[in-house]
Design a protein around this motif. Structure first.
Motif, mmCIF file in Angstrom:
data_model
loop_
_atom_site.group_PDB
_atom_site.id
_atom_site.type_symbol
_atom_site.label_atom_id
_atom_site.label_comp_id
_atom_site.label_asym_id
_atom_site.label_seq_id
_atom_site.Cartn_x
_atom_site.Cartn_y
_atom_site.Cartn_z
ATOM 1 N N TRP A 268 0.838 -1.206 0.000
ATOM 2 C CA TRP A 268 0.000 0.000 0.000
ATOM 3 C C TRP A 268 0.863 1.242 0.000
ATOM 4 N N VAL A 269 0.626 2.106 -0.969
ATOM 5 C CA VAL A 269 1.305 3.391 -1.060
ATOM 6 C C VAL A 269 0.218 4.456 -1.148
ATOM 7 N N PRO A 270 0.288 5.497 -0.312
ATOM 8 C CA PRO A 270 -0.758 6.520 -0.336
ATOM 9 C C PRO A 270 -0.784 7.282 -1.657
ATOM 10 N N GLN A 271 -1.980 7.685 -2.039
ATOM 11 C CA GLN A 271 -2.155 8.510 -3.232
ATOM 12 C C GLN A 271 -1.765 9.951 -2.905
ATOM 13 N N ASP A 272 -1.260 10.664 -3.896
ATOM 14 C CA ASP A 272 -0.855 12.062 -3.688
ATOM 15 C C ASP A 272 -2.040 12.985 -3.435
ATOM 16 N N THR A 273 -3.241 12.542 -3.765
ATOM 17 C CA THR A 273 -4.421 13.395 -3.652
ATOM 18 C C THR A 273 -5.402 12.902 -2.590
ATOM 19 N N THR A 274 -4.925 12.091 -1.645
ATOM 20 C CA THR A 274 -5.823 11.526 -0.642
ATOM 21 C C THR A 274 -5.354 11.883 0.764
ATOM 22 N N ALA A 275 -6.310 12.297 1.589
ATOM 23 C CA ALA A 275 -6.067 12.522 3.018
ATOM 24 C C ALA A 275 -6.470 11.247 3.741
ATOM 25 N N VAL A 276 -5.549 10.663 4.489
ATOM 26 C CA VAL A 276 -5.791 9.388 5.173
ATOM 27 C C VAL A 276 -5.451 9.545 6.653
ATOM 28 N N THR A 277 -6.377 9.134 7.504
ATOM 29 C CA THR A 277 -6.106 9.061 8.937
ATOM 30 C C THR A 277 -6.311 7.619 9.359
ATOM 31 N N ILE A 278 -5.304 7.070 10.057
ATOM 32 C CA ILE A 278 -5.336 5.678 10.520
ATOM 33 C C ILE A 278 -5.241 5.695 12.042
ATOM 34 N N TRP A 279 -6.215 5.072 12.701
ATOM 35 C CA TRP A 279 -6.157 4.881 14.143
ATOM 36 C C TRP A 279 -5.813 3.416 14.377
ATOM 37 N N VAL A 280 -4.814 3.138 15.231
ATOM 38 C CA VAL A 280 -4.354 1.770 15.451
ATOM 39 C C VAL A 280 -4.286 1.449 16.937
ATOM 40 N N GLY A 281 -4.571 0.186 17.262
ATOM 41 C CA GLY A 281 -4.466 -0.305 18.629
ATOM 42 C C GLY A 281 -4.587 -1.814 18.621
ATOM 43 N N GLY A 282 -3.600 -2.513 19.199
ATOM 44 C CA GLY A 282 -3.616 -3.980 19.171
ATOM 45 C C GLY A 282 -3.585 -4.467 17.740
ATOM 46 N N ASP A 283 -4.550 -5.303 17.387
ATOM 47 C CA ASP A 283 -4.653 -5.731 15.991
ATOM 48 C C ASP A 283 -5.881 -5.101 15.328
ATOM 49 N N GLU A 284 -6.414 -4.051 15.960
ATOM 50 C CA GLU A 284 -7.577 -3.353 15.401
ATOM 51 C C GLU A 284 -7.167 -1.996 14.836
ATOM 52 N N PHE A 285 -7.925 -1.555 13.861
ATOM 53 C CA PHE A 285 -7.642 -0.266 13.246
ATOM 54 C C PHE A 285 -8.907 0.320 12.643
ATOM 55 N N ARG A 286 -8.853 1.620 12.444
ATOM 56 C CA ARG A 286 -9.916 2.360 11.765
ATOM 57 C C ARG A 286 -9.227 3.321 10.820
ATOM 58 N N VAL A 287 -9.740 3.422 9.593
ATOM 59 C CA VAL A 287 -9.155 4.291 8.582
ATOM 60 C C VAL A 287 -10.259 5.170 8.002
ATOM 61 N N VAL A 288 -9.974 6.460 7.848
ATOM 62 C CA VAL A 288 -10.851 7.360 7.104
ATOM 63 C C VAL A 288 -10.005 7.973 6.005
ATOM 64 N N ALA A 289 -10.502 7.903 4.774
ATOM 65 C CA ALA A 289 -9.772 8.446 3.626
ATOM 66 C C ALA A 289 -10.714 9.253 2.748
ATOM 67 N N VAL B 293 -14.394 16.066 6.003
ATOM 68 C CA VAL B 293 -13.522 17.213 6.162
ATOM 69 C C VAL B 293 -13.783 18.147 4.986
ATOM 70 N N ASP B 294 -14.124 19.404 5.273
ATOM 71 C CA ASP B 294 -14.450 20.338 4.200
ATOM 72 C C ASP B 294 -13.279 20.606 3.277
ATOM 73 N N GLU B 295 -12.095 20.774 3.842
ATOM 74 C CA GLU B 295 -10.906 21.010 3.032
ATOM 75 C C GLU B 295 -9.795 20.069 3.489
ATOM 76 N N PRO B 296 -9.894 18.785 3.095
ATOM 77 C CA PRO B 296 -8.874 17.833 3.532
ATOM 78 C C PRO B 296 -7.513 18.144 2.906
ATOM 79 N N VAL B 297 -6.473 17.765 3.621
ATOM 80 C CA VAL B 297 -5.096 17.963 3.158
ATOM 81 C C VAL B 297 -4.503 16.586 2.883
ATOM 82 N N ALA B 298 -3.915 16.419 1.705
ATOM 83 C CA ALA B 298 -3.333 15.135 1.336
ATOM 84 C C ALA B 298 -2.215 14.749 2.297
ATOM 85 N N GLY B 299 -2.163 13.470 2.602
ATOM 86 C CA GLY B 299 -1.127 12.959 3.489
ATOM 87 C C GLY B 299 -1.683 11.854 4.365
ATOM 88 N N VAL B 300 -0.819 11.269 5.190
ATOM 89 C CA VAL B 300 -1.210 10.168 6.077
ATOM 90 C C VAL B 300 -0.887 10.549 7.512
#
Length: 141
Positions: free
Chosen positions: A74-95, A126-133
Motif C-alpha cells: 500500500w502506497v498513499p495517493q498524492d491526492t488523498t487525506a488518510v487518517t489511521i487509528w491503530v491499537g492492538g490488531d484493530e484499526f480504523r481508517v478514514v480516507a 472534512v471540508d478542506e482535507p489535506v493530502a497525506g497520512v
C-alpha cells in the motif's frame, strides 16, 4: 463564421460566470468525484489488507509506519487525506480525496477481533482535507 462567434460567446460567458461564481468553476471537478471515490475505496481496501498483513506478521499494528505498509503493497495517493487509528490488531481508517466533491470513506475492523472489516461512507467529512497520512492511537473505538 457565425458558429465561431457563438462558440467564443459561450466560452466568454462560462469564463465570466466562473469568475463571478467560483463554485461553478469547480463543477467539472465535482462531476469527476465518482472516479475519485472509486480510487479512494480501492486504496482503502488495499490499506486494510496491508494493515491486516502487518498485524499478522508483527502481532499488532500499534507501531506501524507508512514505509512498513508500503512493504505490504500500500502506497498513499498524492491526492488523498488518510487518517489511521491503530491499537492492538484493530484499526480504523478514514480516507478522502482532496479534490472538490469527493466523499470520505471509512474502513474499520474494530470489534471484529482483528478480523475483516467493511468499507462504508464515513460520517466524518472534512471540508478542506489535506493530502497525506496521519497515524494515531486507537482509543475508545
Amino acid at each position: 463564421m457565425h458558429g465561431r462567434t457563438m462558440l467564443l460567446s459561450l466560452v466568454v460567458l462560462v469564463g465570466g460566470v466562473g469568475v463571478a461564481r467560483p463554485e461553478l468553476a469547480e463543477l467539472p471537478l465535482r462531476l469527476a468525484a465518482p472516479a475519485y471515490d472509486a480510487v479512494t475505496t480501492s486504496s482503502i481496501r488495499n490499506l486494510a489488507t496491508a494493515l491486516q498483513s502487518h498485524a499478522l506478521d508483527a502481532g499488532g499494528v500499534e507501531a506501524v509506519t507508512v514505509e512498513e505498509l508500503a512493504g505490504w503493497g500500500w502506497v498513499p495517493q498524492d491526492t488523498t487525506a488518510v487518517t489511521i487509528w491503530v491499537g492492538g490488531d484493530e484499526f480504523r481508517v478514514v480516507a478522502q480525496d482532496v479534490r472538490p466533491g469527493a466523499s470520505a470513506f471509512e474502513y474499520t475492523n474494530v470489534g471484529t477481533g482483528g478480523g475483516p472489516g467493511q468499507v462504508g461512507v464515513s460520517s466524518v467529512r472534512v471540508d478542506e482535507p489535506v493530502a497525506g497520512v496521519t497515524i494515531r492511537p486507537l482509543t475508545g473505538g
